[in-house]
Design a protein around this motif. Structure first.
Motif, mmCIF file in Angstrom:
data_model
loop_
_atom_site.group_PDB
_atom_site.id
_atom_site.type_symbol
_atom_site.label_atom_id
_atom_site.label_comp_id
_atom_site.label_asym_id
_atom_site.label_seq_id
_atom_site.Cartn_x
_atom_site.Cartn_y
_atom_site.Cartn_z
ATOM 1 N N ILE A 1 -3.424 -12.326 -5.537
ATOM 2 C CA ILE A 1 -2.377 -11.856 -6.438
ATOM 3 C C ILE A 1 -1.123 -11.644 -5.602
ATOM 4 C CG2 ILE A 1 -3.155 -9.448 -6.220
ATOM 5 C CD1 ILE A 1 -2.155 -9.053 -9.151
ATOM 6 N N HIS A 2 0.028 -11.992 -6.174
ATOM 7 C CA HIS A 2 1.308 -11.891 -5.478
ATOM 8 C C HIS A 2 2.232 -10.980 -6.269
ATOM 9 C CE1 HIS A 2 -0.519 -15.751 -4.339
ATOM 10 N NE2 HIS A 2 -0.083 -15.423 -3.137
ATOM 11 N N LEU A 3 2.877 -10.056 -5.556
ATOM 12 C CA LEU A 3 3.788 -9.101 -6.185
ATOM 13 C C LEU A 3 5.148 -9.139 -5.501
ATOM 14 C CD1 LEU A 3 1.491 -5.924 -6.418
ATOM 15 C CD2 LEU A 3 1.838 -7.696 -8.162
ATOM 16 N N LYS A 4 6.195 -8.917 -6.287
ATOM 17 C CA LYS A 4 7.522 -8.697 -5.709
ATOM 18 C C LYS A 4 7.894 -7.239 -5.958
ATOM 19 C CE LYS A 4 10.207 -10.172 -9.729
ATOM 20 N NZ LYS A 4 11.209 -11.113 -10.228
ATOM 21 N N ASN A 5 8.865 -6.768 -5.184
ATOM 22 C CA ASN A 5 9.280 -5.365 -5.251
ATOM 23 C C ASN A 5 8.081 -4.438 -5.096
ATOM 24 O OD1 ASN A 5 11.917 -6.298 -5.755
ATOM 25 N ND2 ASN A 5 11.522 -6.374 -7.937
ATOM 26 N N ALA A 6 7.233 -4.782 -4.151
ATOM 27 C CA ALA A 6 5.969 -4.078 -3.962
ATOM 28 C C ALA A 6 6.129 -2.830 -3.105
ATOM 29 C CB ALA A 6 4.952 -5.010 -3.301
ATOM 30 N N THR B 1 5.146 2.994 1.092
ATOM 31 C CA THR B 1 5.464 2.099 2.193
ATOM 32 C C THR B 1 5.606 0.706 1.601
ATOM 33 O OG1 THR B 1 4.082 3.417 3.635
ATOM 34 C CG2 THR B 1 4.665 1.240 4.407
ATOM 35 N N PRO B 2 6.648 -0.016 1.817
ATOM 36 C CA PRO B 2 7.927 0.442 2.346
ATOM 37 C C PRO B 2 8.648 1.283 1.303
ATOM 38 C CG PRO B 2 8.090 -1.831 1.661
ATOM 39 C CD PRO B 2 6.663 -1.426 1.453
ATOM 40 N N SER B 3 9.456 2.203 1.771
ATOM 41 C CA SER B 3 10.142 3.087 0.848
ATOM 42 C C SER B 3 11.501 2.537 0.420
ATOM 43 C CB SER B 3 10.312 4.466 1.464
ATOM 44 O OG SER B 3 11.061 4.392 2.650
ATOM 45 N N ASP B 4 12.002 1.553 1.137
ATOM 46 C CA ASP B 4 13.306 0.975 0.848
ATOM 47 C C ASP B 4 13.222 -0.544 0.864
ATOM 48 O OD1 ASP B 4 15.403 2.539 0.160
ATOM 49 O OD2 ASP B 4 16.104 2.897 2.190
ATOM 50 N N GLY B 5 14.013 -1.193 0.058
ATOM 51 C CA GLY B 5 14.102 -2.640 0.100
ATOM 52 C C GLY B 5 13.202 -3.314 -0.915
ATOM 53 N N LYS B 6 13.297 -4.628 -0.945
ATOM 54 C CA LYS B 6 12.506 -5.439 -1.865
ATOM 55 C C LYS B 6 11.523 -6.253 -1.032
ATOM 56 C CE LYS B 6 16.060 -5.591 -5.329
ATOM 57 N NZ LYS B 6 16.865 -6.349 -6.232
ATOM 58 N N PHE B 7 10.241 -5.994 -1.247
ATOM 59 C CA PHE B 7 9.218 -6.631 -0.441
ATOM 60 C C PHE B 7 8.246 -7.412 -1.317
ATOM 61 C CE2 PHE B 7 10.842 -3.217 2.079
ATOM 62 C CZ PHE B 7 10.937 -3.769 3.341
ATOM 63 N N TYR B 8 7.698 -8.456 -0.731
ATOM 64 C CA TYR B 8 6.669 -9.261 -1.381
ATOM 65 C C TYR B 8 5.318 -8.864 -0.803
ATOM 66 C CZ TYR B 8 10.456 -12.102 -3.197
ATOM 67 O OH TYR B 8 11.569 -12.526 -3.857
ATOM 68 N N ASP C 1 -9.984 -2.920 -6.744
ATOM 69 C CA ASP C 1 -11.001 -2.104 -7.406
ATOM 70 C C ASP C 1 -10.666 -1.824 -8.865
ATOM 71 O OD1 ASP C 1 -12.559 -1.728 -5.019
ATOM 72 O OD2 ASP C 1 -11.013 -0.322 -4.351
ATOM 73 N N GLY C 2 -9.391 -1.851 -9.217
ATOM 74 C CA GLY C 2 -8.961 -1.585 -10.574
ATOM 75 C C GLY C 2 -7.461 -1.747 -10.682
ATOM 76 N N PHE C 3 -6.934 -1.613 -11.894
ATOM 77 C CA PHE C 3 -5.494 -1.750 -12.097
ATOM 78 C C PHE C 3 -5.087 -1.053 -13.377
ATOM 79 C CE2 PHE C 3 -7.194 -5.254 -14.546
ATOM 80 C CZ PHE C 3 -6.362 -5.338 -15.649
ATOM 81 N N PHE C 4 -3.795 -0.774 -13.480
ATOM 82 C CA PHE C 4 -3.216 -0.383 -14.753
ATOM 83 C C PHE C 4 -1.860 -1.043 -14.878
ATOM 84 C CE2 PHE C 4 -2.196 3.218 -11.933
ATOM 85 C CZ PHE C 4 -0.845 3.387 -12.115
ATOM 86 N N LEU C 5 -1.431 -1.240 -16.122
ATOM 87 C CA LEU C 5 -0.148 -1.878 -16.372
ATOM 88 C C LEU C 5 0.973 -0.873 -16.161
ATOM 89 C CD1 LEU C 5 -0.994 -4.001 -19.517
ATOM 90 C CD2 LEU C 5 -1.164 -4.616 -17.108
ATOM 91 N N GLY C 6 2.035 -1.341 -15.534
ATOM 92 C CA GLY C 6 3.176 -0.493 -15.232
ATOM 93 C C GLY C 6 3.285 -0.244 -13.750
ATOM 94 N N LYS C 7 4.506 0.099 -13.323
ATOM 95 C CA LYS C 7 4.763 0.423 -11.915
ATOM 96 C C LYS C 7 4.884 1.928 -11.775
ATOM 97 C CE LYS C 7 7.982 -1.864 -9.692
ATOM 98 N NZ LYS C 7 9.182 -2.645 -9.366
ATOM 99 N N ILE C 8 4.492 2.417 -10.627
ATOM 100 C CA ILE C 8 4.700 3.831 -10.331
ATOM 101 C C ILE C 8 5.893 3.943 -9.406
ATOM 102 C CG2 ILE C 8 2.322 4.526 -10.751
ATOM 103 C CD1 ILE C 8 1.826 4.445 -7.758
ATOM 104 N N SER C 9 6.476 5.129 -9.383
ATOM 105 C CA SER C 9 7.664 5.354 -8.573
ATOM 106 C C SER C 9 7.603 6.748 -7.966
ATOM 107 C CB SER C 9 8.913 5.223 -9.447
ATOM 108 O OG SER C 9 10.062 5.601 -8.733
ATOM 109 N N ALA C 10 8.097 6.864 -6.747
ATOM 110 C CA ALA C 10 8.145 8.169 -6.078
ATOM 111 C C ALA C 10 9.257 9.031 -6.664
ATOM 112 C CB ALA C 10 8.360 7.981 -4.579
ATOM 113 N N GLU C 11 10.186 8.405 -7.366
ATOM 114 C CA GLU C 11 11.295 9.133 -7.970
ATOM 115 C C GLU C 11 10.841 9.732 -9.278
ATOM 116 O OE1 GLU C 11 14.280 6.168 -8.356
ATOM 117 O OE2 GLU C 11 14.372 5.811 -6.213
#
Length: 122
Positions: free
Chosen positions: A80-85, A95-102, A111-121
């Motif tokens: 599986i490939h993700l952007k803004n990971a 980690t990483p806390s800044d920038g746009k990473f693949y 092990d599992g997943f849920f739809l949606g992104k989480i954010s530290a903010e």
């Protein structure tokens, strides 16, 4: 492997479908937006294009792999490939806390997943 997750990945690979998703991988949370294997490899190839001869050769190899990934997108998927990971371990900052990473991960490690992104903010 989870058939539903595989269907999301095939949709990304074959139809440029993107989906915000958070994965549980060995106790860590990996969050981002799904992208195709082709887009992932193409983005990597661009990062190597302006370097020395070795870097340029790697970039060209990744560009070729990107084209091959599009042709092979109807087959079995293993990654599986993700952007803004971002990766979250416990209550720490991502980690990483800044920038746009693949990010690229093996499906058999999810092990599992849920739809949606989480954010530290908040």
């Amino acid at each position: 492997m989870d058939d539903l997750l595989i269907s999301f990945i095939k949709a990304a690979n074959n139809h440029d479908f993107s989906l915000d998703i958070t994965l549980n991988v060995n106790g860590a949370l990996v969050t981002g937006t799904t992208i195709s294997a082709e887009e992932y490899l193409d983005s990597l190839s661009q990062k190597f294009g302006d370097g020395n001869e070795v870097s340029k050769a790697l970039g060209e190899n990744l560009s070729e792999a990107s084209k091959s990934a599009k042709d092979a997108s109807n087959g079995d998927v293993s990654y599986i490939h993700l952007k803004n990971a971002q990766v979250y371990n416990g209550d720490e900052q991502p980690t990483p806390s800044d920038g746009k990473f693949y990010w690229r991960g093996s499906l058999d490690k999810v092990d599992g997943f849920f739809l949606g992104k989480i954010s530290a903010e908040g």
